[in-house]
Motif scaffolding. Structure first.
Motif, PDB file in Angstrom:
ATOM      1  N   UNK A   1       0.803  -1.218   0.000  1.00  0.00           N
ATOM      2  CA  UNK A   1       0.000   0.000   0.000  1.00  0.00           C
ATOM      3  C   UNK A   1       0.838   1.271   0.000  1.00  0.00           C
ATOM      4  N   UNK A   2       2.148   1.149   0.219  1.00  0.00           N
ATOM      5  CA  UNK A   2       3.012   2.322   0.089  1.00  0.00           C
ATOM      6  C   UNK A   2       3.120   2.744  -1.380  1.00  0.00           C
ATOM      7  N   UNK A   3       2.796   1.830  -2.299  1.00  0.00           N
ATOM      8  CA  UNK A   3       2.789   2.154  -3.720  1.00  0.00           C
ATOM      9  C   UNK A   3       1.406   2.644  -4.116  1.00  0.00           C
ATOM     10  N   UNK A   4       1.320   3.596  -5.032  1.00  0.00           N
ATOM     11  CA  UNK A   4       0.014   4.111  -5.455  1.00  0.00           C
ATOM     12  C   UNK A   4      -0.716   3.128  -6.365  1.00  0.00           C
ATOM     13  N   UNK A   5      -2.009   3.313  -6.440  1.00  0.00           N
ATOM     14  CA  UNK A   5      -2.844   2.561  -7.384  1.00  0.00           C
ATOM     15  C   UNK A   5      -2.991   3.392  -8.651  1.00  0.00           C
ATOM     16  N   UNK A   6      -2.871   2.805  -9.849  1.00  0.00           N
ATOM     17  CA  UNK A   6      -2.880   1.372 -10.176  1.00  0.00           C
ATOM     18  C   UNK A   6      -1.495   0.742 -10.281  1.00  0.00           C
ATOM     19  N   UNK A   7      -0.424   1.466  -9.933  1.00  0.00           N
ATOM     20  CA  UNK A   7       0.919   0.911 -10.082  1.00  0.00           C
ATOM     21  C   UNK A   7       1.053  -0.402  -9.318  1.00  0.00           C
ATOM     22  N   UNK A   8       0.557  -0.428  -8.080  1.00  0.00           N
ATOM     23  CA  UNK A   8       0.760  -1.646  -7.297  1.00  0.00           C
ATOM     24  C   UNK A   8      -0.029  -2.824  -7.859  1.00  0.00           C
ATOM     25  N   UNK A   9      -1.202  -2.556  -8.442  1.00  0.00           N
ATOM     26  CA  UNK A   9      -1.966  -3.654  -9.033  1.00  0.00           C
ATOM     27  C   UNK A   9      -1.267  -4.225 -10.267  1.00  0.00           C
ATOM     28  N   UNK A  10      -0.701  -3.339 -11.072  1.00  0.00           N
ATOM     29  CA  UNK A  10       0.010  -3.803 -12.271  1.00  0.00           C
ATOM     30  C   UNK A  10       1.254  -4.590 -11.876  1.00  0.00           C
ATOM     31  N   UNK A  11       1.987  -4.090 -10.887  1.00  0.00           N
ATOM     32  CA  UNK A  11       3.158  -4.832 -10.417  1.00  0.00           C
ATOM     33  C   UNK A  11       2.740  -6.148  -9.776  1.00  0.00           C
ATOM     34  N   UNK A  12       1.579  -6.169  -9.148  1.00  0.00           N
ATOM     35  CA  UNK A  12       1.074  -7.416  -8.587  1.00  0.00           C
ATOM     36  C   UNK A  12       0.833  -8.472  -9.648  1.00  0.00           C
ATOM     37  N   UNK A  13       0.350  -8.053 -10.803  1.00  0.00           N
ATOM     38  CA  UNK A  13       0.165  -8.997 -11.908  1.00  0.00           C
ATOM     39  C   UNK A  13       1.496  -9.580 -12.353  1.00  0.00           C
ATOM     40  N   UNK A  14       2.505  -8.712 -12.447  1.00  0.00           N
ATOM     41  CA  UNK A  14       3.822  -9.181 -12.874  1.00  0.00           C
ATOM     42  C   UNK A  14       4.442 -10.096 -11.820  1.00  0.00           C
ATOM     43  N   UNK A  15       4.284  -9.730 -10.544  1.00  0.00           N
ATOM     44  CA  UNK A  15       4.822 -10.567  -9.476  1.00  0.00           C
ATOM     45  C   UNK A  15       4.183 -11.954  -9.507  1.00  0.00           C
ATOM     46  N   UNK A  16       2.882 -12.014  -9.802  1.00  0.00           N
ATOM     47  CA  UNK A  16       2.195 -13.309  -9.884  1.00  0.00           C
ATOM     48  C   UNK A  16       2.744 -14.158 -11.019  1.00  0.00           C
TER      49      UNK A  16
END
Length: 243
Positions: A167-182
């Motif tokens: 949550x220290x990262x802004x949205x939607x950046x963290x969601x996009x990075x979450x996809x890549x991390x997955x």
């Protein structure tokens, strides 16, 4: 599926994501790696087991002052409590490193004796857009380096952190990075499934802000202890005492 969604989101949101990434890099406090000895022991007497933790900022202890508060030491404590035997620990981590660079770094250093190796990687390969196939190959190279003198060394792969929860990262950046991390974590799980003695560990999501360091990104001492406690039971089944 994550791959298609990731690239569609990256292309569609590229200007916004670039702006958010630059702002996050500018505004997030840059915490140092932990100081103090990079090794220690939980329990008195000759070590019954030797734990080696390698990886990126989590292995380097970013978020705490000294390594005795970080991931390696925190993992050794519950393993000692569960077994009743002394557990020696050592860490070798570099803030910002990727899997391929870590494999090269360890290959150039003397092999470390261990009974269990824990690998904590993936965030920098996620933000650096390492291809899943490349990440898997780099992890395989790293595992081979760790096993060069111990072919049956048990290895635990701590899953790539789910960056959509950062949550220290802004949205939607963290969601996009979450996809890549997955994506990268799927490659990691696939590798673990096909290698004897390699095990994948689910990443315990830290929901309590009190468990995070001041950057809101890395674990604090309580956060490392939380992670260690959640994975210790699985690790305890992998440890083989020294003889």
């Amino acid at each position: 599926m994550e791959g298609t969604r990731f690239w569609l989101a990256l292309i569609a949101l590229a200007p916004l994501l670039l702006t958010q990434a630059r702002r996050a890099r500018r505004d997030t406090p840059r915490l140092p790696e932990a100081g103090g000895p990079d090794h220690g022991q939980a329990g008195d007497g000759p070590a019954a087991t030797r734990l080696l933790v390698v990886g990126e900022s989590t292995a380097a202890g970013v978020g705490v002052r000294e390594h005795r508060q970080g991931l390696g030491a925190q993992l050794a404590r519950p393993l000692h409590h569960r077994s009743g035997q002394p557990v020696a620990w050592r860490v070798n981590g570099v803030n910002g490193i990727r899997a391929g660079a870590l494999a090269d770094r360890l290959a150039a250093a003397p092999a470390a004796d261990a009974d269990l190796a824990v690998i904590s990687l993936g965030v920098n390969d996620t933000t650096g857009l390492t291809r899943p196939g490349r990440y898997q190959a780099d992890l395989l190279a790293l595992i081979k380096v760790l096993r060069r003198n111990q072919p049956t060394l048990p290895v635990a792969l701590l899953s790539v952190p789910p960056m959509q929860h950062f949550t220290a990262l802004p949205s939607p950046l963290r969601q996009v990075l979450g996809l890549r991390a997955a994506q990268l974590d799927r490659a990691q799980r696939t590798l673990a499934a096909r290698l004897d003695g390699v095990h994948h560990l689910a990443y315990p999501v830290i929901a309590d802000p009190a468990c995070l360091a001041e950057d809101g990104y890395h674990p604090a001492e309580r956060g490392y202890a939380y992670i260690a406690d959640r994975v210790a039971d699985t690790l305890a089944t992998l440890l083989t005492p020294c003889h």
